[in-house]
Design an enzyme around this catalytic site. Structure first.
Site, PDB file in Angstrom:
ATOM      1  N   HIS A  94       2.979  -4.735  -2.360  1.00  0.00           N
ATOM      2  CA  HIS A  94       3.400  -5.372  -3.604  1.00  0.00           C
ATOM      3  C   HIS A  94       4.899  -5.624  -3.658  1.00  0.00           C
ATOM      4  O   HIS A  94       5.497  -5.739  -4.737  1.00  0.00           O
ATOM      5  CB  HIS A  94       2.898  -4.580  -4.819  1.00  0.00           C
ATOM      6  N   ASP A 153       4.942   0.433 -14.602  1.00  0.00           N
ATOM      7  CA  ASP A 153       4.110  -0.286 -15.577  1.00  0.00           C
ATOM      8  C   ASP A 153       2.730  -0.611 -15.013  1.00  0.00           C
ATOM      9  O   ASP A 153       1.785  -0.826 -15.765  1.00  0.00           O
ATOM     10  CB  ASP A 153       4.757  -1.614 -15.962  1.00  0.00           C
ATOM     11  N   GLU A 265      10.444   0.548 -24.041  1.00  0.00           N
ATOM     12  CA  GLU A 265      10.715  -0.641 -23.223  1.00  0.00           C
ATOM     13  C   GLU A 265      11.067  -1.778 -24.172  1.00  0.00           C
ATOM     14  O   GLU A 265      11.306  -1.562 -25.369  1.00  0.00           O
ATOM     15  CB  GLU A 265       9.522  -1.018 -22.340  1.00  0.00           C
TER      16      GLU A 265
HETATM   17  P1  FAD Z   1       4.913  -1.968  -0.198  1.00  0.00           P
HETATM   18  O1  FAD Z   1       5.264  -3.275  -0.753  1.00  0.00           O
HETATM   19  O2  FAD Z   1       3.723  -1.896   0.675  1.00  0.00           O
HETATM   20  O3  FAD Z   1       6.181  -1.333   0.559  1.00  0.00           O
HETATM   21  C1  FAD Z   1       7.451  -1.356  -0.023  1.00  0.00           C
HETATM   22  C2  FAD Z   1       8.482  -0.727   0.929  1.00  0.00           C
HETATM   23  O4  FAD Z   1       8.246   0.665   1.033  1.00  0.00           O
HETATM   24  C3  FAD Z   1       8.403  -1.268   2.360  1.00  0.00           C
HETATM   25  O5  FAD Z   1       9.680  -1.271   2.924  1.00  0.00           O
HETATM   26  C4  FAD Z   1       7.528  -0.255   3.065  1.00  0.00           C
HETATM   27  O6  FAD Z   1       7.781  -0.208   4.460  1.00  0.00           O
HETATM   28  C5  FAD Z   1       7.933   1.020   2.367  1.00  0.00           C
HETATM   29  N1  FAD Z   1       6.836   1.978   2.285  1.00  0.00           N
HETATM   30  C6  FAD Z   1       5.576   1.774   1.849  1.00  0.00           C
HETATM   31  N2  FAD Z   1       4.882   2.921   1.918  1.00  0.00           N
HETATM   32  C7  FAD Z   1       5.732   3.858   2.392  1.00  0.00           C
HETATM   33  C8  FAD Z   1       5.605   5.239   2.708  1.00  0.00           C
HETATM   34  N3  FAD Z   1       4.443   5.884   2.547  1.00  0.00           N
HETATM   35  N4  FAD Z   1       6.679   5.887   3.199  1.00  0.00           N
HETATM   36  C9  FAD Z   1       7.860   5.249   3.371  1.00  0.00           C
HETATM   37  N5  FAD Z   1       8.031   3.941   3.126  1.00  0.00           N
HETATM   38  C10 FAD Z   1       6.972   3.255   2.636  1.00  0.00           C
HETATM   39  N6  FAD Z   1       8.264  -0.972  -9.767  1.00  0.00           N
HETATM   40  C11 FAD Z   1       8.709  -0.092 -10.686  1.00  0.00           C
HETATM   41  O7  FAD Z   1       9.548   0.761 -10.394  1.00  0.00           O
HETATM   42  N7  FAD Z   1       8.248  -0.141 -11.972  1.00  0.00           N
HETATM   43  C12 FAD Z   1       7.285  -1.020 -12.359  1.00  0.00           C
HETATM   44  O8  FAD Z   1       6.879  -1.009 -13.513  1.00  0.00           O
HETATM   45  C13 FAD Z   1       6.778  -1.918 -11.403  1.00  0.00           C
HETATM   46  N8  FAD Z   1       5.798  -2.783 -11.725  1.00  0.00           N
HETATM   47  C14 FAD Z   1       5.314  -3.627 -10.774  1.00  0.00           C
HETATM   48  C15 FAD Z   1       4.274  -4.498 -11.128  1.00  0.00           C
HETATM   49  C16 FAD Z   1       3.758  -5.362 -10.185  1.00  0.00           C
HETATM   50  C17 FAD Z   1       2.634  -6.295 -10.582  1.00  0.00           C
HETATM   51  C18 FAD Z   1       4.302  -5.391  -8.879  1.00  0.00           C
HETATM   52  C19 FAD Z   1       3.787  -6.364  -7.865  1.00  0.00           C
HETATM   53  C20 FAD Z   1       5.344  -4.541  -8.519  1.00  0.00           C
HETATM   54  C21 FAD Z   1       5.854  -3.653  -9.460  1.00  0.00           C
HETATM   55  N9  FAD Z   1       6.883  -2.760  -9.151  1.00  0.00           N
HETATM   56  C22 FAD Z   1       7.327  -1.875 -10.098  1.00  0.00           C
HETATM   57  C23 FAD Z   1       7.542  -2.788  -7.848  1.00  0.00           C
HETATM   58  C24 FAD Z   1       6.934  -1.785  -6.887  1.00  0.00           C
HETATM   59  O9  FAD Z   1       7.235  -0.458  -7.267  1.00  0.00           O
HETATM   60  C25 FAD Z   1       7.490  -1.973  -5.477  1.00  0.00           C
HETATM   61  O10 FAD Z   1       7.332  -3.282  -5.057  1.00  0.00           O
HETATM   62  C26 FAD Z   1       6.795  -1.029  -4.507  1.00  0.00           C
HETATM   63  O11 FAD Z   1       7.448  -1.042  -3.285  1.00  0.00           O
HETATM   64  C27 FAD Z   1       5.384  -1.491  -4.303  1.00  0.00           C
HETATM   65  O12 FAD Z   1       4.633  -0.462  -3.748  1.00  0.00           O
HETATM   66  P2  FAD Z   1       3.673  -0.801  -2.544  1.00  0.00           P
HETATM   67  O13 FAD Z   1       2.843   0.427  -2.369  1.00  0.00           O
HETATM   68  O14 FAD Z   1       2.954  -2.053  -2.722  1.00  0.00           O
HETATM   69  O15 FAD Z   1       4.778  -0.889  -1.383  1.00  0.00           O
END
Ligand code: FAD
Length: 581
Positions: A94, A153, A265
């Site tokens: 994400h 969120d 918020e």
């Molecule tokens: P990915 O996109 O898969 O990875 C993100 C990064 O982290 C990459 O560099 C990856 O290599 C690294 N990574 C992933 N897993 C690990 C692990 N286990 N160990 C070490 N590194 C790792 N953020 C907020 O803070 N608050 C919010 O309210 C919020 N709302 C969101 C709502 C939506 C609809 C979306 C799309 C995003 C939102 N985000 C929010 C952002 C979100 O927290 C970040 O984009 C987060 O990185 C997404 O998590 P993911 O598991 O999809 O990570």
């Protein structure tokens, strides 16, 4: 098995000594006990895309690896370390700008079966796999009447993914970000070692990995603090036409100590359509709102959003508690919207919006999102230049714009901290004041150094408070002020012929916003940062950059981890040639 490992070891030695060229997939298949290796085209394509849909397809990995255990992750990293290829953890993908990609290397797909983790209810924590989705952690902990304290969120994000950034939502003013609510991690470093880390054990790695953008290791387990779960939520929204009244109320609410809301918020409404958009569905259909009816003459409106949690024990007094808090606020009197729902439904609210957008094919579209931390002292300038200026009424319903404050240093009231050099002691004075004696560092590490039953009740309360602070020792960067705002422009680009909704238009607006901040000297920090040059990254990390680089050298010396962030080039620092198996 032993023979396979020996063969792998021999091949790895050959690779590092004579440069034998072995494909990552072969290397992975050779050494592996658990996990699943995929080179299927659709898996590789999926691993090169993310929620942002902004990254280009040529950044595809060669392999997608699905681990079962931390040991599988460690073997993948050791293979990458020896074989000279890059490796990135992918949580739920994400990210916006390809941060979880591993061009030409291995993507370790961390998402799991959704068990949610092992709950230790008495001790108040859950041990969750790094690829666990927060929604599954919530469901699991609720079985024990417990829940994590700090949220995002949206819950379809992984534990490792949000802890690599910060993890913020409307609870952060109270409990700090998610990275401040973690007791311990298991991390696979860039050398393939599995290290447990906490305040007391490998603290450099612990702090580096929290908010570390995946640069120092792959988080395979996080021990997350829990609290008794509330049952229900009173959810209230009120509107403002005056920005300074709106921010004054937000700042007042986050300054309260005892009786306060549980979530604060807010969002900006720059366009009539936006008021009924996907994050604002709360207003409609029962409460359709017309900006024109609020007498703002087509100007910008601001919406404050607060919640109060409650359960059986305080169900009778919830109305009174809410009323007492609301009466000190200065919103537009006719603009109060209130609803009541289960705690789990409140936390999972954005998923409902996702389902709606998916049904209209509006979820899988490009998302040129921009998230900024803006210092409190400049938020009014930001409002003038961005909300009323650059966006004006040119932002046609392309997505929500969140704005809410957080505070770094929460006062330790009602306790008085007395700092001494070497003594830890707490006592109640004759006039009933509690004095806690000890250096702040001693207090911070006390939980890991003393047996739990020797920690007094007072100390436990203080540790809980400290857990909720933004901790300067983590890798995340925030503005250099105690109070700062998140401004999140969460806009979707649509290919519908309307120029103001096109990807180019929205991307250009983002650039103009960033330029405006530079020109006006507004010292913003990007949250979920995206930069393309080392100089920009150095500027982003500021005083933390040297430490960030030193940590990189220590924990990922070959720069093979999370290269999708674009911070370090792989293999920048030549290492002694030795196999890591
Ligand atoms: P990915 O996109 O898969 O990875 C993100 C990064 O982290 C990459 O560099 C990856 O290599 C690294 N990574 C992933 N897993 C690990 C692990 N286990 N160990 C070490 N590194 C790792 N953020 C907020 O803070 N608050 C919010 O309210 C919020 N709302 C969101 C709502 C939506 C609809 C979306 C799309 C995003 C939102 N985000 C929010 C952002 C979100 O927290 C970040 O984009 C987060 O990185 C997404 O998590 P993911 O598991 O999809 O990570």
């Amino acid at each position: 098995m032993v023979a396979r490992l020996l063969l792998t070891f021999a091949i790895c030695r050959l690779i590092v000594t004579v440069g034998l060229n072995v494909e990552p997939a072969e290397l992975l298949r050779l050494g592996f006990g658990g996990g699943h290796v995929s080179t299927e085209r659709h898996d590789l394509e999926a691993a090169s895309l993310d929620f942002g849909l902004m990254a280009r397809a040529e950044a595809s990995p060669l392999v997608v690896f699905h681990p079962s255990l931390a040991e599988d992750v460690a073997r993948a990293v050791r293979a990458a370390y020896s074989g000279g290829f890059v490796v990135s953890a992918r949580g739920h993908g994400h990210s916006i700008n390809g941060q979880a990609r591993a061009a030409g290397g291995v993507v370790v797909k961390m998402t799991s079966g959704g068990g949610g983790g092992r709950v230790a209810a008495e001790e108040g924590y859950v041990d969750a796999w790094g690829g666990e989705l927060w929604i599954d952690v919530l469901r699991r902990t609720l079985e024990y009447g417990m829940a994590p304290r700090s949220w995002t969120d949206y819950l379809y994000l992984t534990v490792g993914g949000t802890l690599s950034n910060a993890g913020i939502s409307g609870q952060a003013f109270h409990h700090g970000p998610q990275i401040s609510n973690v007791h311990e991690l298991d991390v696979v470093t860039g050398k393939g070692e599995i290290l447990t880390c906490s305040e007391g054990q490998n603290p450099e790695l612990f702090h580096a990995a929290l908010g570390g953008l995946g640069q120092f290791g792959i988080i395979t387990r996080a021990r997350i603090a829990l609290e008794p779960a509330p049952q229900r939520v009173r959810w209230i929204r009120v509107l403002y036409s005056d920005f300074s009244t709106f921010t004054a109320d937000q700042e007042y609410l986050i300054s309260l100590h005892d009786r306060k809301f549980d979530y604060v918020e807010g969002f900006v409404i720059v366009d009539e359509g936006l008021i009924n958009n996907w994050r604002s569905s709360f207003f409609s259909p029962r409460n359709p709102v017309k900006i024109s009816s609020l007498g703002t003459n087509g100007g910008v409106l601001y919406c404050l959003e607060v919640t109060k949690n409650y359960g059986e024990s305080n169900a009778d007094s919830i109305d009174e508690e809410v009323e007492a808090l609301m009466k000190n606020l200065n919103f537009i009197p006719s603009s109060v919207f209130s609803t009541d729902l289960l705690y789990v439904d409140f936390l999972d609210r954005v998923h409902k919006a996702e389902l709606k957008l998916r049904s209209k094919n509006l979820w899988e579209v490009p998302h040129p999102w921009l998230n900024l931390f803006v210092p409190k002292s400049r938020i009014a300038d930001f409002d003038r230049g961005v909300f009323k200026g650059i966006l004006g009424n040119k932002n046609k319903t392309s997505g929500p714009i969140l704005i809410y404050p957080m505070n770094k240093d929460k006062a330790l009231l009602p306790w008085r901290l007395v700092m001494t050099d070497n003594v830890y002691n707490d006592r109640v004075t004759a006039d009933g004041e509690v004095c806690v004696c000890g250096t702040l560092d001693m207090i911070r590490t006390i939980k890991s150094q003393l047996p739990p039953d020797s920690i007094s009740h007072i100390m436990k309360e203080i540790i809980a408070l400290l857990l909720g602070q933004w901790d300067e020792r983590t890798s995340v960067v925030t503005p250099d002020e105690d109070i700062f705002y998140l401004v999140a422009l969460l806009r979707s680009a649509l290919d519908n012929g309307e120029e103001t909704q096109s990807l180019e238009y929205l991307t250009d607006q983002n650039h103009r916003i960033l330029e405006f901040c530079v020109q006006e000297g507004i010292d913003i920090k990007q949250y979920l940062p995206h930069y393309t040059s080392e100089a920009e990254w150095a500027g982003h990390f500021g005083a933390k950059w040297d430490k960030f680089r030193r940590n990189k050298m220590q924990f990922d010396p070959k720069h093979i981890l999370a290269t999708g962030q674009g911070i370090f080039k792989p293999g920048l620092i030549p290492q002694p040639r030795a196999a890591a198996w």
